[in-house]
Design an enzyme around this catalytic site. Structure first.
Site, PDB file in Angstrom:
ATOM      1  N   HIS A  38       0.822  -1.209   0.000  1.00 55.68           N
ATOM      2  CA  HIS A  38       0.000   0.000   0.000  1.00 55.68           C
ATOM      3  C   HIS A  38       0.857   1.260   0.000  1.00 55.68           C
ATOM      4  O   HIS A  38       2.080   1.220   0.182  1.00 55.68           O
ATOM      5  CB  HIS A  38      -0.948   0.004   1.200  1.00 55.68           C
ATOM      6  N   CYS A  98       3.301  -4.779   6.831  1.00 51.12           N
ATOM      7  CA  CYS A  98       2.879  -4.545   5.455  1.00 51.12           C
ATOM      8  C   CYS A  98       4.029  -3.951   4.632  1.00 51.12           C
ATOM      9  O   CYS A  98       5.030  -3.482   5.174  1.00 51.12           O
ATOM     10  CB  CYS A  98       1.684  -3.611   5.414  1.00 51.12           C
TER      11      CYS A  98
END
Length: 318
Positions: free
Chosen positions: A206, A222
């Protein structure tokens, strides 16, 4: 969302610049290629080309890094003597834009945790040049390690909402704060404007609202990217693309008769320095057998101890 300090402070920048100029393919890439996009070599694994730029009056080293698709650790290691916050107008900054492709199948997305870099091998149509796209990334900090293994992309979300996990809410409570149940799209959303969900539950590729952290171990596991980079990847990567998360602190490959190597010193690698060297030797011995040539192991040792990410030729006289 889920070195030795004295050595690091050696004046490697001048030596690095000379070594970079001596590497094959050191001319700048064709301007028609977008930043971070390179044609795949027919033979070997070297892509891209290092170069230098002159800092402007108000630029920070991080500004220059982002402009040239380089992460925090990469730009610092390539320019150890340059001020992070005020390089100064006219200061030459080395852009380490040459890479050894990871030792992994060249398909889908390959993420090398040790390198803090993502590689994407898109499928190409008839007549198209096979290529690789590579981007700097941020990964999980200590205690929130980014997982390794194979997975796939499952969904793509534009302007996603962020639902803070329980660990975030607990940390906020410990500080006497209250974490929101949901963070809507906008400038305060740590996911940025684009998110690519992985089959591993709770993990995404992301964007970010804190781009200075790209090229660092700062997330909860992440994979973070610069906003402009994740947008490009978001537009290009289909759902169900294979993703291979690997940890290769040492890479080596033949190119035009010379064996090149690249090493990345991380806290984990430093803790197992001997194991790191043995792994590197095993890799090199396997490659050495392909061409029956000598390897300069003194240069290898220097490369392992020097500025991380520096690409060096290990054959005598390279």
């Amino acid at each position: 969302m889920m070195l030795d300090t004295a050595r690091r402070q050696r004046p490697w920048s001048s030596l690095l610049a000379l070594l970079l100029l001596a590497l094959p393919g050191a001319a700048l890439a064709d301007d028609d290629w977008p930043r971070g996009h390179y044609p795949l070599p027919e033979h070997g694994s070297l892509v891209g080309a290092p170069y230098t730029v002159a800092a402007s009056h108000e630029q920070t080293l991080l500004d220059i890094a982002r402009e040239h698709a380089v992460g925090y650790e990469e730009i610092r290691n390539a320019n150890p003597e340059v001020s992070l916050w005020l390089p100064g107008e006219g200061t030459e900054v080395v852009i380490p834009a040459q890479h050894l492709l990871p030792d992994a199948p060249r398909e889908g997305i390959v993420i090398n945790i040790a390198e803090l870099r993502l590689y994407y091998y898109p499928e190409v149509g008839d007549g198209e040049t096979p290529r690789v796209e590579t981007y700097p990334i941020g990964i999980g900090r200590e205690g929130f390690d980014t997982p390794l293994g194979t997975t796939r992309t499952t969904m793509k979300l534009e302007d996603p909402a962020w639902y803070p996990p329980e660990s975030v809410r607990q940390e906020a409570a410990a500080r006497g704060e209250e974490a929101p149940a949901v963070v809507p799209p906008g400038p305060d959303n740590p996911l940025g404007r684009h998110a690519i969900l992985l089959e591993i539950p709770g993990y995404l590729i992301h964007g970010t609202n804190r781009p200075d952290g790209i090229g660092m171990r700062a997330s909860r596991g992440c994979i973070r990217m610069f906003p402009e980079d994740v947008e490009a990847l978001f537009r290009s990567v289909p759902v169900d693309t294979p993703v291979n998360l690997i940890d290769q602190p040492f890479k080596a490959a033949w190119q035009d008769g010379t064996l090149y190597a690249q090493s990345f010193a991380t806290p984990e690698v430093e803790e197992r320095a001997l194991s790191h060297r043995l792994e590197a030797l095993a890799t090199l011995e396997a490659l050495k057998a392909e061409a029956q040539v000598a390897i300069d192991y003194a240069v290898l040792s220097e490369a392992l101890d020097a500025a991380p990410g520096r690409i060096v030729g290990l054959s005598p006289g390279a």
